[in-house]
Design a protein around this motif. Structure first.
Motif, PDB file in Angstrom:
ATOM      1  N   LYS A 103      -2.943   9.952   0.079  1.00  0.00           N
ATOM      2  CA  LYS A 103      -3.987  10.767   0.717  1.00  0.00           C
ATOM      3  C   LYS A 103      -5.270  10.699  -0.107  1.00  0.00           C
ATOM      4  CE  LYS A 103      -1.130  13.879   3.320  1.00  0.00           C
ATOM      5  NZ  LYS A 103      -0.842  15.212   3.753  1.00  0.00           N
ATOM      6  N   SER A 104      -5.122  10.535  -1.385  1.00  0.00           N
ATOM      7  CA  SER A 104      -6.258  10.535  -2.301  1.00  0.00           C
ATOM      8  C   SER A 104      -6.710   9.106  -2.604  1.00  0.00           C
ATOM      9  CB  SER A 104      -5.845  11.236  -3.598  1.00  0.00           C
ATOM     10  OG  SER A 104      -6.554  10.769  -4.704  1.00  0.00           O
ATOM     11  N   ALA A 105      -8.023   8.886  -2.536  1.00  0.00           N
ATOM     12  CA  ALA A 105      -8.571   7.572  -2.887  1.00  0.00           C
ATOM     13  C   ALA A 105      -8.270   7.245  -4.341  1.00  0.00           C
ATOM     14  CB  ALA A 105     -10.074   7.547  -2.628  1.00  0.00           C
ATOM     15  N   LYS A 106      -8.369   8.241  -5.213  1.00  0.00           N
ATOM     16  CA  LYS A 106      -8.114   8.014  -6.637  1.00  0.00           C
ATOM     17  C   LYS A 106      -6.676   7.567  -6.879  1.00  0.00           C
ATOM     18  CE  LYS A 106      -8.258  10.064 -11.265  1.00  0.00           C
ATOM     19  NZ  LYS A 106      -7.454   8.986 -11.743  1.00  0.00           N
ATOM     20  N   GLU A 107      -5.718   8.233  -6.239  1.00  0.00           N
ATOM     21  CA  GLU A 107      -4.308   7.831  -6.402  1.00  0.00           C
ATOM     22  C   GLU A 107      -4.083   6.420  -5.875  1.00  0.00           C
ATOM     23  OE1 GLU A 107      -2.016  10.842  -4.470  1.00  0.00           O
ATOM     24  OE2 GLU A 107      -2.320  12.309  -6.054  1.00  0.00           O
ATOM     25  N   ALA A 108      -4.690   6.095  -4.746  1.00  0.00           N
ATOM     26  CA  ALA A 108      -4.553   4.751  -4.176  1.00  0.00           C
ATOM     27  C   ALA A 108      -5.137   3.716  -5.128  1.00  0.00           C
ATOM     28  CB  ALA A 108      -5.239   4.681  -2.818  1.00  0.00           C
ATOM     29  N   GLN A 109      -6.293   4.006  -5.690  1.00  0.00           N
ATOM     30  CA  GLN A 109      -6.939   3.066  -6.609  1.00  0.00           C
ATOM     31  C   GLN A 109      -6.175   2.948  -7.926  1.00  0.00           C
ATOM     32  OE1 GLN A 109     -10.837   4.849  -6.231  1.00  0.00           O
ATOM     33  NE2 GLN A 109     -11.540   3.127  -4.983  1.00  0.00           N
ATOM     34  N   ASP A 110      -5.596   4.039  -8.410  1.00  0.00           N
ATOM     35  CA  ASP A 110      -4.746   3.968  -9.603  1.00  0.00           C
ATOM     36  C   ASP A 110      -3.542   3.068  -9.345  1.00  0.00           C
ATOM     37  OD1 ASP A 110      -6.439   5.653 -11.000  1.00  0.00           O
ATOM     38  OD2 ASP A 110      -5.158   7.435 -10.770  1.00  0.00           O
ATOM     39  N   HIS A 111      -2.961   3.194  -8.155  1.00  0.00           N
ATOM     40  CA  HIS A 111      -1.824   2.341  -7.788  1.00  0.00           C
ATOM     41  C   HIS A 111      -2.242   0.868  -7.797  1.00  0.00           C
ATOM     42  CE1 HIS A 111       1.692   0.769  -5.737  1.00  0.00           C
ATOM     43  NE2 HIS A 111       0.888   0.221  -4.841  1.00  0.00           N
ATOM     44  N   ILE A 112      -3.398   0.590  -7.235  1.00  0.00           N
ATOM     45  CA  ILE A 112      -3.890  -0.796  -7.190  1.00  0.00           C
ATOM     46  C   ILE A 112      -4.032  -1.357  -8.600  1.00  0.00           C
ATOM     47  CG2 ILE A 112      -5.933  -2.209  -6.660  1.00  0.00           C
ATOM     48  CD1 ILE A 112      -6.240  -0.361  -4.136  1.00  0.00           C
ATOM     49  N   LEU A 113      -4.638  -0.590  -9.481  1.00  0.00           N
ATOM     50  CA  LEU A 113      -4.853  -1.064 -10.850  1.00  0.00           C
ATOM     51  C   LEU A 113      -3.548  -1.323 -11.589  1.00  0.00           C
ATOM     52  CD1 LEU A 113      -7.845   1.226 -11.886  1.00  0.00           C
ATOM     53  CD2 LEU A 113      -7.913  -1.199 -11.222  1.00  0.00           C
ATOM     54  N   ASN A 114      -2.495  -0.575 -11.247  1.00  0.00           N
ATOM     55  CA  ASN A 114      -1.211  -0.712 -11.936  1.00  0.00           C
ATOM     56  C   ASN A 114      -0.176  -1.530 -11.162  1.00  0.00           C
ATOM     57  OD1 ASN A 114      -1.900   0.935 -14.251  1.00  0.00           O
ATOM     58  ND2 ASN A 114      -1.919   2.646 -12.824  1.00  0.00           N
ATOM     59  N   ALA A 115      -0.537  -2.026 -10.003  1.00  0.00           N
ATOM     60  CA  ALA A 115       0.420  -2.792  -9.188  1.00  0.00           C
ATOM     61  C   ALA A 115       0.802  -4.088  -9.903  1.00  0.00           C
ATOM     62  CB  ALA A 115      -0.189  -3.100  -7.828  1.00  0.00           C
ATOM     63  N   PRO A 116       2.080  -4.483  -9.799  1.00  0.00           N
ATOM     64  CA  PRO A 116       2.534  -5.695 -10.477  1.00  0.00           C
ATOM     65  C   PRO A 116       2.188  -6.989  -9.717  1.00  0.00           C
ATOM     66  CG  PRO A 116       4.372  -4.648  -9.374  1.00  0.00           C
ATOM     67  CD  PRO A 116       3.182  -3.758  -9.178  1.00  0.00           C
ATOM     68  N   TYR A 117       1.289  -6.906  -8.744  1.00  0.00           N
ATOM     69  CA  TYR A 117       0.861  -8.068  -7.963  1.00  0.00           C
ATOM     70  C   TYR A 117      -0.626  -7.928  -7.679  1.00  0.00           C
ATOM     71  CZ  TYR A 117       2.744  -4.391  -4.969  1.00  0.00           C
ATOM     72  OH  TYR A 117       3.073  -3.176  -4.443  1.00  0.00           O
ATOM     73  N   ASP A 118      -1.291  -9.053  -7.431  1.00  0.00           N
ATOM     74  CA  ASP A 118      -2.749  -9.040  -7.272  1.00  0.00           C
ATOM     75  C   ASP A 118      -3.214  -8.893  -5.824  1.00  0.00           C
ATOM     76  OD1 ASP A 118      -3.326  -9.231  -9.972  1.00  0.00           O
ATOM     77  OD2 ASP A 118      -3.171 -11.410  -9.956  1.00  0.00           O
ATOM     78  N   ALA A 119      -2.628  -9.645  -4.910  1.00  0.00           N
ATOM     79  CA  ALA A 119      -3.075  -9.608  -3.512  1.00  0.00           C
ATOM     80  C   ALA A 119      -2.494  -8.373  -2.837  1.00  0.00           C
ATOM     81  CB  ALA A 119      -2.644 -10.870  -2.783  1.00  0.00           C
ATOM     82  N   LEU A 120      -3.365  -7.519  -2.330  1.00  0.00           N
ATOM     83  CA  LEU A 120      -2.936  -6.274  -1.713  1.00  0.00           C
ATOM     84  C   LEU A 120      -3.600  -6.125  -0.346  1.00  0.00           C
ATOM     85  CD1 LEU A 120      -3.568  -4.511  -5.004  1.00  0.00           C
ATOM     86  CD2 LEU A 120      -1.383  -4.245  -3.877  1.00  0.00           C
ATOM     87  N   VAL A 121      -2.869  -5.512   0.576  1.00  0.00           N
ATOM     88  CA  VAL A 121      -3.414  -5.198   1.885  1.00  0.00           C
ATOM     89  C   VAL A 121      -3.602  -3.686   1.933  1.00  0.00           C
ATOM     90  CG1 VAL A 121      -3.032  -5.289   4.377  1.00  0.00           C
ATOM     91  CG2 VAL A 121      -2.247  -7.175   2.937  1.00  0.00           C
ATOM     92  N   VAL A 122      -4.815  -3.270   2.290  1.00  0.00           N
ATOM     93  CA  VAL A 122      -5.165  -1.854   2.331  1.00  0.00           C
ATOM     94  C   VAL A 122      -5.400  -1.484   3.786  1.00  0.00           C
ATOM     95  CG1 VAL A 122      -6.781  -0.107   1.506  1.00  0.00           C
ATOM     96  CG2 VAL A 122      -6.204  -2.051   0.043  1.00  0.00           C
ATOM     97  N   LYS A 123      -4.704  -0.427   4.252  1.00  0.00           N
ATOM     98  CA  LYS A 123      -4.766  -0.049   5.660  1.00  0.00           C
ATOM     99  C   LYS A 123      -5.031   1.435   5.833  1.00  0.00           C
ATOM    100  CE  LYS A 123      -1.180  -3.406   6.944  1.00  0.00           C
ATOM    101  NZ  LYS A 123       0.089  -3.565   7.651  1.00  0.00           N
ATOM    102  N   ALA A 124      -5.864   1.755   6.805  1.00  0.00           N
ATOM    103  CA  ALA A 124      -5.961   3.136   7.272  1.00  0.00           C
ATOM    104  C   ALA A 124      -4.707   3.368   8.102  1.00  0.00           C
ATOM    105  CB  ALA A 124      -7.212   3.324   8.115  1.00  0.00           C
ATOM    106  N   SER A 125      -4.027   4.468   7.908  1.00  0.00           N
ATOM    107  CA  SER A 125      -2.754   4.677   8.585  1.00  0.00           C
ATOM    108  C   SER A 125      -2.890   4.883  10.083  1.00  0.00           C
ATOM    109  CB  SER A 125      -2.024   5.882   7.979  1.00  0.00           C
ATOM    110  OG  SER A 125      -0.760   6.057   8.608  1.00  0.00           O
ATOM    111  N   GLY A 126      -3.974   5.508  10.516  1.00  0.00           N
ATOM    112  CA  GLY A 126      -4.123   5.847  11.934  1.00  0.00           C
ATOM    113  C   GLY A 126      -4.688   4.727  12.777  1.00  0.00           C
ATOM    114  N   LEU A 127      -4.901   5.034  14.067  1.00  0.00           N
ATOM    115  CA  LEU A 127      -5.472   4.078  15.013  1.00  0.00           C
ATOM    116  C   LEU A 127      -6.939   3.832  14.703  1.00  0.00           C
ATOM    117  CD1 LEU A 127      -3.902   5.441  18.299  1.00  0.00           C
ATOM    118  CD2 LEU A 127      -3.262   3.359  17.068  1.00  0.00           C
ATOM    119  N   VAL A 128      -7.311   2.574  14.564  1.00  0.00           N
ATOM    120  CA  VAL A 128      -8.691   2.240  14.215  1.00  0.00           C
ATOM    121  C   VAL A 128      -9.213   1.025  14.974  1.00  0.00           C
ATOM    122  CG1 VAL A 128      -8.723   3.313  11.936  1.00  0.00           C
ATOM    123  CG2 VAL A 128      -7.845   1.017  12.177  1.00  0.00           C
ATOM    124  N   ALA A 129      -8.591   0.673  16.079  1.00  0.00           N
ATOM    125  CA  ALA A 129      -9.051  -0.432  16.927  1.00  0.00           C
ATOM    126  C   ALA A 129      -9.255  -1.732  16.152  1.00  0.00           C
ATOM    127  CB  ALA A 129     -10.317  -0.032  17.671  1.00  0.00           C
TER     128      ALA A 129
END
Length: 165
Positions: A103-129
């Protein structure tokens, strides 16, 4: 089985196009109307794009004696929420990419920085056409994608939850 004069497919996306295309191949169906349709749904002599105003739900149509099918509201969540879809796939052991939601941008970005892989897909969970998925070629791009989704006023509530794969 008897021939039907027409079938109405409601939607404008690729799934509705595929459904209309397959229905048009049936010798039991004379015409397939697609509302509102798209540029591809007029490619055969059986396809017709149309504007059809409707406010009925599937059960209203069934009560009126009109044959129809579609997902109930609960089942439609698999399309409306990427987070719900991921939990569903995990629960029923359907193969899917590793993921987490935030829910938090900061938590999402912390996860990205600590992820054990480089290529990541970032998605808004809801409908966005089709506008709420950003493929980050590296961690920096994924980090910026979270900011983009959280700041885009056009996405509003759709990006309240961010899913990262």
């Amino acid at each position: 089985m008897t021939m039907t004069d027409l079938v109405l497919v409601i939607g404008r996306g690729v799934r509705e196009h595929a459904l209309a295309w397959k229905l048009s191949q049936s010798p039991l169906i004379k015409h397939v109307y697609v509302s509102p349709g798209n540029a591809g749904t007029h490619t055969t002599s059986k396809f017709y794009n149309c504007v059809f105003q409707f406010s009925c739900r599937t059960y209203h149509l069934k009560e009126a004696g009109i044959d129809c099918f579609g997902p109930c509201q609960k089942a439609a969540q698999i399309e409306a929420s990427k987070e719900f879809a991921k939990f569903f796939m995990d629960k029923y052991e359907i193969p899917t990419a590793r993921w987490k939601s935030f829910k938090s941008a900061k938590e999402a970005q912390d996860h990205i920085l600590n992820a054990p892989y480089d290529a990541l897909v970032v998605k808004a969970s809801g409908l966005v056409a089709g506008k709420g998925v950003i493929v980050g070629k590296d961690k920096e791009a994924a980090f910026k994608a979270v900011e983009t989704l959280k700041q885009d006023k056009g996405l509003s509530a759709s990006s309240d939850i961010i899913v990262i794969e």
